[in-house]
Design a protein around this motif. Sequence first.
Motif, short mmCIF file in Angstrom:
data_model
loop_
_atom_site.label_atom_id
_atom_site.label_comp_id
_atom_site.label_asym_id
_atom_site.label_seq_id
_atom_site.Cartn_x
_atom_site.Cartn_y
_atom_site.Cartn_z
N LYS A 125 29.99 2.68 7.82
CA LYS A 125 28.99 1.07 7.21
C LYS A 125 29.58 -0.06 6.41
N SER A 126 30.45 0.56 5.53
CA SER A 126 31.00 -0.65 4.57
C SER A 126 32.55 -1.00 5.86
N SER B 49 32.29 -4.79 6.85
CA SER B 49 33.54 -6.28 6.49
C SER B 49 33.86 -6.78 7.78
N LEU B 50 34.09 -5.84 9.43
CA LEU B 50 33.91 -6.26 9.87
C LEU B 50 32.96 -7.49 10.66
N LEU B 51 32.41 -7.24 10.28
CA LEU B 51 30.57 -8.29 11.03
C LEU B 51 31.03 -9.51 10.26
N LEU C 140 21.51 11.16 13.11
CA LEU C 140 20.45 10.37 13.91
C LEU C 140 19.88 10.27 12.75
N SER C 141 20.14 10.57 11.14
CA SER C 141 19.39 9.92 9.67
C SER C 141 20.48 8.61 9.79
N ASP C 142 21.90 8.96 10.04
CA ASP C 142 22.99 8.33 9.94
C ASP C 142 23.10 6.96 10.29
N CYS C 143 22.32 6.89 11.62
CA CYS C 143 22.18 6.18 12.74
C CYS C 143 20.89 5.36 12.17
N GLU D 259 19.78 -0.45 10.15
CA GLU D 259 18.94 -0.99 9.16
C GLU D 259 20.10 -2.50 9.41
N ASN D 260 21.66 -2.79 9.77
CA ASN D 260 22.55 -3.85 10.24
C ASN D 260 22.11 -4.21 11.16
N GLU D 261 20.81 -5.27 11.11
CA GLU D 261 21.33 -5.93 12.61
C GLU D 261 21.94 -6.70 13.78
N LYS D 262 23.07 -6.83 12.76
CA LYS D 262 23.89 -7.33 14.17
C LYS D 262 24.88 -5.88 14.42
N LEU D 263 24.64 -4.66 13.93
CA LEU D 263 25.10 -3.48 14.50
C LEU D 263 24.02 -3.38 15.75
#
Length: 227
Positions: A15-16, A20-22, A35-38, A43-47
């Motif tokens: 996530k972190s 940073s890369l985005l 699944l919960s991690d996914c 939640e980040n729409e760019k991912l």
Amino acid sequence: MKGNVLLVGGRSKAKSLAQSLLQKGYRVTVINKDLSDCEKLAENEKLTVIHGDGTKPYVLEDAGAGNMELVIALTPRDEDNLVICELCKKKFRVAKTLSLLSDPQKTDFFYKMGVDSVVCAISAVTSIIEQQAFMEEMAKAIPIGEGRVQLLEVPITETDPAAQKQVWEINLPKEVIIGCILRRDQTLIPRGDTRILAGDILVLISGNEQEEIAILELKGGEAKWRK
């Protein structure tokens, strides 16, 4: 927009690192078998988030591994990270793979198996990724008084005259110095007896427009470099 990066596993690390890369313009895809991690990552729409086991070829294929410039294996299992990197390198022809590693004693083995970079901490992973970005930002003219100083990035190949030479053996103009050497996941401050290896990237500090002479000395002919 920069290149495509695939992160496999990692939970909070993914996530972190993805964030940073985005922010720096990369297109990022994440694979996670929890699944919960996914759901949290999504939640980040760019991912782009893929739910699945990154050690499976069909999951890597669904994630577009063949279109990635860089794959980073972040799972807690060293064995899984090795499988991920091996598949991406050999099956999907990914240019560069990085693996997080829990046991530093396995480092040499991972390199022998073809993993491009092996690190034992997420901060080191970030350092490797950002190394090129750092050079792109810093390699520009800096005004010093009435003159100018240039930062130049010069990659060394096996056929270049500088390869296998010690720093003291290279006849650079007096206005040019080798500020540092980027070697895999290391940044080296050179001494006179430091040997230059194929694959190194030399960061030159130059003044008074002596860059071309330095490049010719290092590479033995016409060469391209970044300013």
